[in-house]
Design a protein around this motif. Structure first.
Motif, mmCIF file in Angstrom:
data_model
loop_
_atom_site.group_PDB
_atom_site.id
_atom_site.type_symbol
_atom_site.label_atom_id
_atom_site.label_comp_id
_atom_site.label_asym_id
_atom_site.label_seq_id
_atom_site.Cartn_x
_atom_site.Cartn_y
_atom_site.Cartn_z
ATOM 1 N N ILE A 109 38.817 -16.155 -1.527
ATOM 2 C CA ILE A 109 38.837 -16.018 -2.987
ATOM 3 C C ILE A 109 37.513 -16.496 -3.578
ATOM 4 O O ILE A 109 36.931 -15.831 -4.441
ATOM 5 C CB ILE A 109 40.023 -16.789 -3.605
ATOM 6 C CG1 ILE A 109 41.338 -16.096 -3.248
ATOM 7 C CG2 ILE A 109 39.864 -16.913 -5.118
ATOM 8 C CD1 ILE A 109 42.567 -16.935 -3.547
ATOM 9 N N GLU A 110 37.038 -17.651 -3.109
ATOM 10 C CA GLU A 110 35.755 -18.157 -3.625
ATOM 11 C C GLU A 110 34.630 -17.174 -3.349
ATOM 12 O O GLU A 110 33.837 -16.865 -4.249
ATOM 13 C CB GLU A 110 35.439 -19.530 -3.028
ATOM 14 C CG GLU A 110 36.263 -20.638 -3.631
ATOM 15 C CD GLU A 110 35.927 -22.015 -3.100
ATOM 16 O OE1 GLU A 110 36.237 -22.983 -3.806
ATOM 17 O OE2 GLU A 110 35.365 -22.134 -2.001
ATOM 18 N N GLU A 111 34.554 -16.668 -2.129
ATOM 19 C CA GLU A 111 33.508 -15.693 -1.784
ATOM 20 C C GLU A 111 33.628 -14.448 -2.663
ATOM 21 O O GLU A 111 32.631 -13.953 -3.185
ATOM 22 C CB GLU A 111 33.599 -15.301 -0.307
ATOM 23 C CG GLU A 111 33.136 -16.361 0.661
ATOM 24 C CD GLU A 111 31.617 -16.477 0.774
ATOM 25 O OE1 GLU A 111 30.876 -15.642 0.202
ATOM 26 O OE2 GLU A 111 31.164 -17.421 1.432
ATOM 27 N N SER A 112 34.850 -13.954 -2.840
ATOM 28 C CA SER A 112 35.077 -12.754 -3.639
ATOM 29 C C SER A 112 34.682 -12.974 -5.099
ATOM 30 O O SER A 112 34.014 -12.129 -5.714
ATOM 31 C CB SER A 112 36.552 -12.354 -3.542
ATOM 32 O OG SER A 112 36.846 -11.326 -4.441
ATOM 33 N N GLU A 113 35.091 -14.112 -5.659
ATOM 34 C CA GLU A 113 34.773 -14.410 -7.054
ATOM 35 C C GLU A 113 33.268 -14.602 -7.257
ATOM 36 O O GLU A 113 32.721 -14.194 -8.278
ATOM 37 C CB GLU A 113 35.547 -15.628 -7.545
ATOM 38 C CG GLU A 113 37.044 -15.395 -7.666
ATOM 39 C CD GLU A 113 37.395 -14.257 -8.608
ATOM 40 O OE1 GLU A 113 36.879 -14.230 -9.747
ATOM 41 O OE2 GLU A 113 38.185 -13.382 -8.203
ATOM 42 N N LYS A 171 31.593 -11.249 -7.510
ATOM 43 C CA LYS A 171 31.859 -10.541 -8.767
ATOM 44 C C LYS A 171 31.169 -11.207 -9.962
ATOM 45 O O LYS A 171 31.164 -10.653 -11.050
ATOM 46 C CB LYS A 171 33.370 -10.492 -9.040
ATOM 47 C CG LYS A 171 34.136 -9.603 -8.088
ATOM 48 C CD LYS A 171 35.569 -9.440 -8.546
ATOM 49 C CE LYS A 171 36.458 -10.490 -7.951
ATOM 50 N NZ LYS A 171 37.863 -10.375 -8.329
ATOM 51 N N SER A 172 30.619 -12.393 -9.763
ATOM 52 C CA SER A 172 30.059 -13.162 -10.874
ATOM 53 C C SER A 172 28.549 -12.984 -10.969
ATOM 54 O O SER A 172 27.934 -12.283 -10.169
ATOM 55 C CB SER A 172 30.380 -14.652 -10.683
ATOM 56 O OG SER A 172 29.541 -15.216 -9.695
ATOM 57 N N ARG A 173 27.984 -13.660 -11.922
ATOM 58 C CA ARG A 173 26.522 -13.655 -12.065
ATOM 59 C C ARG A 173 25.846 -14.546 -11.020
ATOM 60 O O ARG A 173 24.628 -14.630 -10.974
ATOM 61 C CB ARG A 173 26.130 -14.071 -13.470
ATOM 62 C CG ARG A 173 26.441 -15.520 -13.788
ATOM 63 C CD ARG A 173 26.158 -15.833 -15.221
ATOM 64 N NE ARG A 173 25.134 -16.852 -15.332
ATOM 65 C CZ ARG A 173 24.984 -17.609 -16.391
ATOM 66 N NH1 ARG A 173 25.749 -17.459 -17.432
ATOM 67 N NH2 ARG A 173 24.040 -18.520 -16.424
ATOM 68 N N PHE A 174 26.657 -15.219 -10.182
ATOM 69 C CA PHE A 174 26.128 -16.127 -9.164
ATOM 70 C C PHE A 174 26.182 -15.481 -7.776
ATOM 71 O O PHE A 174 26.470 -16.142 -6.789
ATOM 72 C CB PHE A 174 26.913 -17.442 -9.184
ATOM 73 C CG PHE A 174 26.922 -18.113 -10.521
ATOM 74 C CD1 PHE A 174 25.777 -18.717 -11.018
ATOM 75 C CD2 PHE A 174 28.072 -18.123 -11.298
ATOM 76 C CE1 PHE A 174 25.769 -19.331 -12.260
ATOM 77 C CE2 PHE A 174 28.080 -18.737 -12.544
ATOM 78 C CZ PHE A 174 26.932 -19.337 -13.032
ATOM 79 N N LYS A 175 25.928 -14.183 -7.700
ATOM 80 C CA LYS A 175 26.019 -13.419 -6.450
ATOM 81 C C LYS A 175 25.123 -13.965 -5.342
ATOM 82 O O LYS A 175 25.362 -13.709 -4.173
ATOM 83 C CB LYS A 175 25.625 -11.964 -6.695
ATOM 84 C CG LYS A 175 26.537 -11.176 -7.576
ATOM 85 C CD LYS A 175 25.927 -9.789 -7.799
ATOM 86 C CE LYS A 175 26.728 -8.880 -8.648
ATOM 87 N NZ LYS A 175 27.097 -9.314 -9.948
ATOM 88 N N ASP A 176 24.096 -14.684 -5.730
ATOM 89 C CA ASP A 176 23.108 -15.154 -4.751
ATOM 90 C C ASP A 176 23.529 -16.441 -4.040
ATOM 91 O O ASP A 176 22.780 -16.965 -3.221
ATOM 92 C CB ASP A 176 21.745 -15.351 -5.425
ATOM 93 C CG ASP A 176 21.759 -16.386 -6.548
ATOM 94 O OD1 ASP A 176 22.842 -16.646 -7.113
ATOM 95 O OD2 ASP A 176 20.679 -16.919 -6.863
ATOM 96 N N VAL A 177 24.739 -16.941 -4.318
ATOM 97 C CA VAL A 177 25.201 -18.203 -3.738
ATOM 98 C C VAL A 177 26.319 -17.938 -2.739
ATOM 99 O O VAL A 177 27.198 -17.117 -2.983
ATOM 100 C CB VAL A 177 25.701 -19.152 -4.849
ATOM 101 C CG1 VAL A 177 26.289 -20.421 -4.281
ATOM 102 C CG2 VAL A 177 24.580 -19.486 -5.807
ATOM 103 N N THR A 178 26.279 -18.643 -1.627
ATOM 104 C CA THR A 178 27.370 -18.571 -0.653
ATOM 105 C C THR A 178 28.403 -19.650 -0.974
ATOM 106 O O THR A 178 28.111 -20.586 -1.735
ATOM 107 C CB THR A 178 26.851 -18.800 0.778
ATOM 108 O OG1 THR A 178 26.379 -20.161 0.875
ATOM 109 C CG2 THR A 178 25.732 -17.830 1.146
#
Length: 159
Positions: free
Chosen positions: A33-37, A40-47
């Protein structure tokens, strides 16, 4: 009498298996869920791993690199590599300690603080959904179980 004991062992095994499978499923689901969210967010560059590092640094703590490494049980080299990445992405900054300039404190940037708050909101909703409908006594039991589990994890990870 033997049938009663056999049945109890079977029930205990069933409970054990359910709890074990549930713990694995919960961990996997939360990470998914965390990875998926994040994607989808503006924080796509974070694992998810980097997200947890941001969470470990916290909003206002100004933790040292050693404190964060110890908390996450990472080597200083691994932490340094991750901090370099997060600093380059604009989530974290290194700040020399005012008392001892040899010590480096870690701070979240504005972008890092926004991500921290979003992650905290997710976990807050998760906890509220788990505790909804439980009495205070039941919540205390859940806390005791989690403290015991965390104690075991700390014990195993310190070996």
């Amino acid at each position: 009498m033997d049938q009663v004991l056999d049945r109890r062992k079977e029930e205990e095994h069933s409970d054990f298996k359910f709890i074990s499978d549930s713990m694995i499923d919960i961990y996997d689901s939360i990470m998914r869920i965390e990875e998926s969210e994040i994607r989808k967010s503006r924080f796509k560059d974070v694992t998810a791993k980097e997200l947890h590092l941001i969470h470990a640094i916290g909003l206002h703590a100004h933790k040292t690199t050693s404190e964060v490494a110890n908390y996450l049980k990472l080597s200083k080299g691994t932490l340094t590599a991750n901090i370099n990445t997060l600093e380059r992405k604009g989530y974290v900054k290194r700040v020399p300690n005012q008392v001892d300039r040899r010590i480096i404190n870690l701070e979240l940037t504005d972008k890092g603080r926004i991500l921290f708050r979003a992650h905290s909101a997710f976990h807050s909703a998760l906890v509220k959904s788990v505790l909804d409908g439980f009495s205070d006594d039941n919540v205390e039991i859940i806390e005791q179980v989690l403290k015991r589990l965390l104690g075991f994890i700390d014990e195993v990870s310190d070996k």
